[in-house]
Motif scaffolding. Structure first.
Motif, PDB file in Angstrom:
ATOM      1  N   LYS A 142       0.682  -1.387   0.006  1.00  0.00           N
ATOM      2  CA  LYS A 142       0.066  -0.178  -0.084  1.00  0.00           C
ATOM      3  C   LYS A 142       0.633   0.853  -0.191  1.00  0.00           C
ATOM      4  O   LYS A 142       0.542   2.130  -0.356  1.00  0.00           O
ATOM      5  CB  LYS A 142      -0.791  -0.118   1.384  1.00  0.00           C
ATOM      6  N   ALA A 143       1.706   1.420   0.612  1.00  0.00           N
ATOM      7  CA  ALA A 143       2.801   2.209   0.970  1.00  0.00           C
ATOM      8  C   ALA A 143       3.148   2.538  -0.986  1.00  0.00           C
ATOM      9  O   ALA A 143       3.586   3.794  -0.565  1.00  0.00           O
ATOM     10  CB  ALA A 143       3.657   2.523   1.897  1.00  0.00           C
ATOM     11  N   ALA A 144       3.536   1.577  -1.418  1.00  0.00           N
ATOM     12  CA  ALA A 144       4.753   1.744  -2.833  1.00  0.00           C
ATOM     13  C   ALA A 144       3.084   2.573  -3.220  1.00  0.00           C
ATOM     14  O   ALA A 144       3.609   2.835  -4.258  1.00  0.00           O
ATOM     15  CB  ALA A 144       5.007   0.642  -3.507  1.00  0.00           C
ATOM     16  N   ALA A 145       2.340   1.451  -3.471  1.00  0.00           N
ATOM     17  CA  ALA A 145       1.155   1.915  -4.755  1.00  0.00           C
ATOM     18  C   ALA A 145       0.357   3.050  -4.119  1.00  0.00           C
ATOM     19  O   ALA A 145       0.173   3.847  -5.019  1.00  0.00           O
ATOM     20  CB  ALA A 145      -0.124   0.735  -4.052  1.00  0.00           C
ATOM     21  N   TRP A 146       0.473   4.257  -2.927  1.00  0.00           N
ATOM     22  CA  TRP A 146       0.440   5.221  -2.823  1.00  0.00           C
ATOM     23  C   TRP A 146       0.916   6.363  -3.268  1.00  0.00           C
ATOM     24  O   TRP A 146       0.254   7.615  -3.922  1.00  0.00           O
ATOM     25  CB  TRP A 146       0.020   5.492  -1.472  1.00  0.00           C
ATOM     26  N   LYS A 147       1.806   5.539  -3.358  1.00  0.00           N
ATOM     27  CA  LYS A 147       3.541   7.012  -4.092  1.00  0.00           C
ATOM     28  C   LYS A 147       2.947   6.815  -6.096  1.00  0.00           C
ATOM     29  O   LYS A 147       3.035   8.033  -6.438  1.00  0.00           O
ATOM     30  CB  LYS A 147       4.189   6.220  -4.107  1.00  0.00           C
TER      31      LYS A 147
END
Length: 186
Positions: free
Chosen positions: A90-95
């Protein structure tokens, strides 16, 4: 008889006729002025639009380039392991989501500009191309979030960005093109 002299009556009629003609001319002048202001386009020229679009690009694209680099860096070089947990994905996707939002802000600001009539179609096409880039970022976001960044997401993104750059060149947005393609203004 009324007791007015014929000279006074003639002067009175002359004043009345002059007043009537001045009123009629004033009305005609007002009507013509209204028609001319309504028919005259206040739309900017393509060069005036281009200056404003380039300024917006110079303001928005450095942040977009940074966000895009951070998003890609977050999944590159094995940083996002295939067995990454949901929070890492999720952290990578939110970028990628941040990048999508930034592209939509750029396109929204361009849409706020009054468009010149002579290149309206081309300007609308660059708006569409920018939205396609934002949608490609959304595809990346979804793929990363579920742990499946695919070649399709990559090709889709590359195609959308290439089309966006082409539309910039068609409108002679050289400053934007250079900021987007190289990540820095000239």
């Amino acid at each position: 008889m009324s007791g007015e002299s014929p000279t006074r009556r003639a002067e009175s009629q002359l004043r009345s006729h002059i007043g009537w003609w001045l009123g009629a001319l004033s009305a005609i002048t007002g009507i013509l002025a209204f028609i001319l202001t309504q028919c005259t386009s206040a739309a900017p020229t393509i060069d005036q639009w281009r200056v404003k679009a380039e300024a917006i690009c110079e303001q928005e694209m450095p942040a977009i380039n940074r966000m895009r680099a951070e998003a890609l860096d977050g999944i590159a070089y094995g940083k996002l392991k295939p067995n990454a947990n949901e929070a890492e994905r999720k952290a990578a996707a939110w970028k990628f989501r941040d990048t999508q939002i930034a592209y939509m802000r750029l396109i929204g600001r361009w849409r706020e500009l009054e468009m010149p009539g002579e290149r309206r179609g081309d300007i609308e096409k660059i708006h569409e191309a920018g939205v396609a880039v934002a949608q490609a970022e959304s595809v990346w976001e979804q793929a990363v979030e579920i742990g499946l960044p695919t070649a399709d997401a990559s090709w889709n993104s590359l195609d959308a960005e290439t089309n966006f750059l082409r539309k910039m060149l068609e409108l002679d947005l050289w400053g934007c093109y250079q900021v987007v393609s190289k990540g820095k203004p000239t």
